[in-house]
Design a protein around this motif. Structure first.
Motif, PDB file in Angstrom:
ATOM      1  N   LYS A  38       0.845  -1.205   0.000  1.00 52.73           N
ATOM      2  CA  LYS A  38       0.000   0.000   0.000  1.00 52.73           C
ATOM      3  C   LYS A  38       0.881   1.257   0.000  1.00 52.73           C
ATOM      4  O   LYS A  38       0.574   2.239  -0.709  1.00 52.73           O
ATOM      5  CB  LYS A  38      -0.913  -0.013   1.220  1.00 52.73           C
ATOM      6  N   THR A  39       1.974   1.232   0.753  1.00 55.84           N
ATOM      7  CA  THR A  39       2.905   2.364   0.762  1.00 55.84           C
ATOM      8  C   THR A  39       3.472   2.610  -0.631  1.00 55.84           C
ATOM      9  O   THR A  39       3.629   3.760  -1.069  1.00 55.84           O
ATOM     10  CB  THR A  39       4.049   2.100   1.759  1.00 55.84           C
ATOM     11  N   LEU A  40       3.786   1.523  -1.343  1.00 60.29           N
ATOM     12  CA  LEU A  40       4.309   1.658  -2.713  1.00 60.29           C
ATOM     13  C   LEU A  40       3.260   2.278  -3.629  1.00 60.29           C
ATOM     14  O   LEU A  40       3.582   3.158  -4.444  1.00 60.29           O
ATOM     15  CB  LEU A  40       4.747   0.287  -3.238  1.00 60.29           C
ATOM     16  N   GLU A  41       2.026   1.841  -3.506  1.00 63.79           N
ATOM     17  CA  GLU A  41       0.965   2.409  -4.343  1.00 63.79           C
ATOM     18  C   GLU A  41       0.799   3.908  -4.081  1.00 63.79           C
ATOM     19  O   GLU A  41       0.622   4.699  -5.022  1.00 63.79           O
ATOM     20  CB  GLU A  41      -0.365   1.674  -4.079  1.00 63.79           C
ATOM     21  N   VAL A  42       0.880   4.296  -2.813  1.00 59.71           N
ATOM     22  CA  VAL A  42       0.759   5.713  -2.461  1.00 59.71           C
ATOM     23  C   VAL A  42       1.938   6.494  -3.042  1.00 59.71           C
ATOM     24  O   VAL A  42       1.770   7.585  -3.609  1.00 59.71           O
ATOM     25  CB  VAL A  42       0.687   5.894  -0.929  1.00 59.71           C
ATOM     26  N   ALA A  43       3.151   5.930  -2.922  1.00 57.87           N
ATOM     27  CA  ALA A  43       4.347   6.616  -3.413  1.00 57.87           C
ATOM     28  C   ALA A  43       4.301   6.786  -4.931  1.00 57.87           C
ATOM     29  O   ALA A  43       4.724   7.818  -5.465  1.00 57.87           O
ATOM     30  CB  ALA A  43       5.594   5.830  -3.007  1.00 57.87           C
ATOM     31  N   LEU A  44       3.776   5.788  -5.630  1.00 62.76           N
ATOM     32  CA  LEU A  44       3.698   5.856  -7.094  1.00 62.76           C
ATOM     33  C   LEU A  44       2.438   6.567  -7.577  1.00 62.76           C
ATOM     34  O   LEU A  44       2.330   6.909  -8.760  1.00 62.76           O
ATOM     35  CB  LEU A  44       3.728   4.437  -7.687  1.00 62.76           C
ATOM     36  N   ASP A  45       1.487   6.741  -6.633  1.00 66.47           N
ATOM     37  CA  ASP A  45       0.179   7.298  -6.986  1.00 66.47           C
ATOM     38  C   ASP A  45      -0.488   6.455  -8.073  1.00 66.47           C
ATOM     39  O   ASP A  45      -1.065   6.957  -9.032  1.00 66.47           O
ATOM     40  CB  ASP A  45       0.301   8.755  -7.446  1.00 66.47           C
ATOM     41  N   LEU A  46      -0.383   5.132  -7.887  1.00 69.57           N
ATOM     42  CA  LEU A  46      -0.955   4.183  -8.842  1.00 69.57           C
ATOM     43  C   LEU A  46      -1.624   3.040  -8.084  1.00 69.57           C
ATOM     44  O   LEU A  46      -1.177   2.660  -6.994  1.00 69.57           O
ATOM     45  CB  LEU A  46       0.132   3.578  -9.740  1.00 69.57           C
ATOM     46  N   ARG A  47      -2.643   2.489  -8.681  1.00 71.02           N
ATOM     47  CA  ARG A  47      -3.251   1.287  -8.132  1.00 71.02           C
ATOM     48  C   ARG A  47      -2.620   0.095  -8.859  1.00 71.02           C
ATOM     49  O   ARG A  47      -2.743  -0.031 -10.086  1.00 71.02           O
ATOM     50  CB  ARG A  47      -4.759   1.304  -8.335  1.00 71.02           C
ATOM     51  N   LEU A  48      -1.935  -0.783  -8.106  1.00 65.70           N
ATOM     52  CA  LEU A  48      -1.183  -1.876  -8.719  1.00 65.70           C
ATOM     53  C   LEU A  48      -1.988  -3.173  -8.813  1.00 65.70           C
ATOM     54  O   LEU A  48      -1.729  -4.004  -9.693  1.00 65.70           O
ATOM     55  CB  LEU A  48       0.099  -2.135  -7.925  1.00 65.70           C
ATOM     56  N   PHE A  49      -2.954  -3.359  -7.895  1.00 64.29           N
ATOM     57  CA  PHE A  49      -3.760  -4.581  -7.882  1.00 64.29           C
ATOM     58  C   PHE A  49      -5.240  -4.227  -7.906  1.00 64.29           C
ATOM     59  O   PHE A  49      -5.647  -3.157  -7.455  1.00 64.29           O
ATOM     60  CB  PHE A  49      -3.486  -5.411  -6.613  1.00 64.29           C
ATOM     61  N   ARG A  50      -6.030  -5.137  -8.447  1.00 64.19           N
ATOM     62  CA  ARG A  50      -7.485  -5.029  -8.333  1.00 64.19           C
ATOM     63  C   ARG A  50      -8.030  -6.394  -7.913  1.00 64.19           C
ATOM     64  O   ARG A  50      -7.474  -7.436  -8.259  1.00 64.19           O
ATOM     65  CB  ARG A  50      -8.122  -4.587  -9.653  1.00 64.19           C
TER      66      ARG A  50
END
Length: 309
Positions: A38-50
């Motif tokens: 979740k921290t990575l998604e926030v840092a990238l400002d991207l949703r990586l999984f659905r």
């Protein structure tokens, strides 16, 4: 700003096909790994999984990020591979995984032959670990192991089955037990009936979790065999010992009792070619299949298996 640890956690999660398996591999808690992702998604400002049903799938952005992560971390693995090939064999360390079902003395014979193929001054150092087959295959996929000996072929596209042995499963008993007449061409039930002064047959069996046990159970059902199980174990060597000690009869791969048969502590009831075939595989990572040390290990596996085929 993301960091490389978070990218590695993401890479491992995708390679492991889920957070649960990845957390186990990384030896961190599942909530901690989920938090890092979740921290990575926030840092990238991207949703990586659905979420799709009960599983997580990569989003389009997640596929893009994984593509770059794969290049990064596989390039690092490639560097390790190149450096390993430049290192003299005496400095190499070979890690071999052995699944729980596989007999340890059999693997010891392979390792011994492998080491003898190198002079005393240039022998690599070999480490052998045992465990659950799926766990070992996962470690092989991440190249924490160099090879795995297992009772099942690998279907993972990143891995390679270097060798396969097909050996007969024979009906074994103590050498001290006598038979009324020869049993070489008899069915299992007829061979058992030839034991002098036989009482109700008692059996020695591998653990119910083993593939070999399911094969034995199916053979019992198909051939109407009966008898009481008096000893059950997930250590193959203990089964061999208990047959030698006259505890009971056992169906065992000839590969695991060949030495005892040659030394006349065990004998075969029924045909020496056995009643069905048991298979054992040696697998490595696909990138290691052409490594000279892996090829020597494969040759050692093949030679040891040839004695019992």
């Amino acid at each position: 700003m993301y960091n490389y640890n978070h990218l590695f956690y993401f890479y491992t999660t995708v390679k492991s096909q889920g957070v649960t398996a990845a957390a186990k591999h990384l030896r961190i808690s599942q909530p901690s790994l989920s938090s890092q992702l979740k921290t990575l998604e926030v840092a990238l400002d991207l949703r990586l999984f659905r979420k799709v049903g009960r599983v997580n799938e990569l989003t389009e952005a997640g596929n893009v990020v994984f593509g770059y992560c794969r290049q990064m971390f596989e390039l690092s693995e490639e560097l390790q591979e190149v450096l390993a090939k430049e290192v003299p064999s005496v400095s190499r360390r070979i890690h071999i995984g052995v699944s729980d079902e596989v007999d340890r003395p059999f693997v010891a014979d392979i390792v011994s032959l492998f080491l003898k193929k190198h002079g005393a001054g240039v022998r690599p150092k070999v480490f052998v670990v045992s465990g659950d087959r799926d766990r070992l295959v996962e470690r092989l996929r991440f190249r924490e192991l160099d090879a795995v000996v297992t009772e099942q072929a690998t279907t993972d596209p990143d891995l390679k089955n270097l060798e396969k042995a097909e050996v007969p499963v024979v009906l074994t008993c103590s050498q001290r037990w006598r038979t009324k007449s020869k049993t070489e061409k008899l069915s299992a039930s007829d061979a058992i009936d030839r034991i002098e002064s036989r009482e109700d047959i008692q059996w020695v069996m591998p653990s119910a979790k083993f593939k070999l046990r399911s094969e034995i159970d199916r053979f019992f059902e198909d051939n109407g065999l009966t008898g009481r199980i008096v000893f059950e174990s997930d250590v193959m060597a203990s089964l061999v010992r208990s047959v030698s000690d006259e505890i009971g009869l056992a169906f065992l791969p000839r590969l695991y009792v060949d030495r005892e048969i040659r030394e006349r502590t065990l004998k075969v009831l029924g045909p020496p070619q056995g009643y069905w075939k048991y298979r054992v595989w040696l697998a490595s990572h696909g990138r290691n299949q052409n490594d000279p040390l892996m090829q020597t290990l494969a040759a050692s596996f093949r030679e040891v298996c040839a004695h019992a085929s």
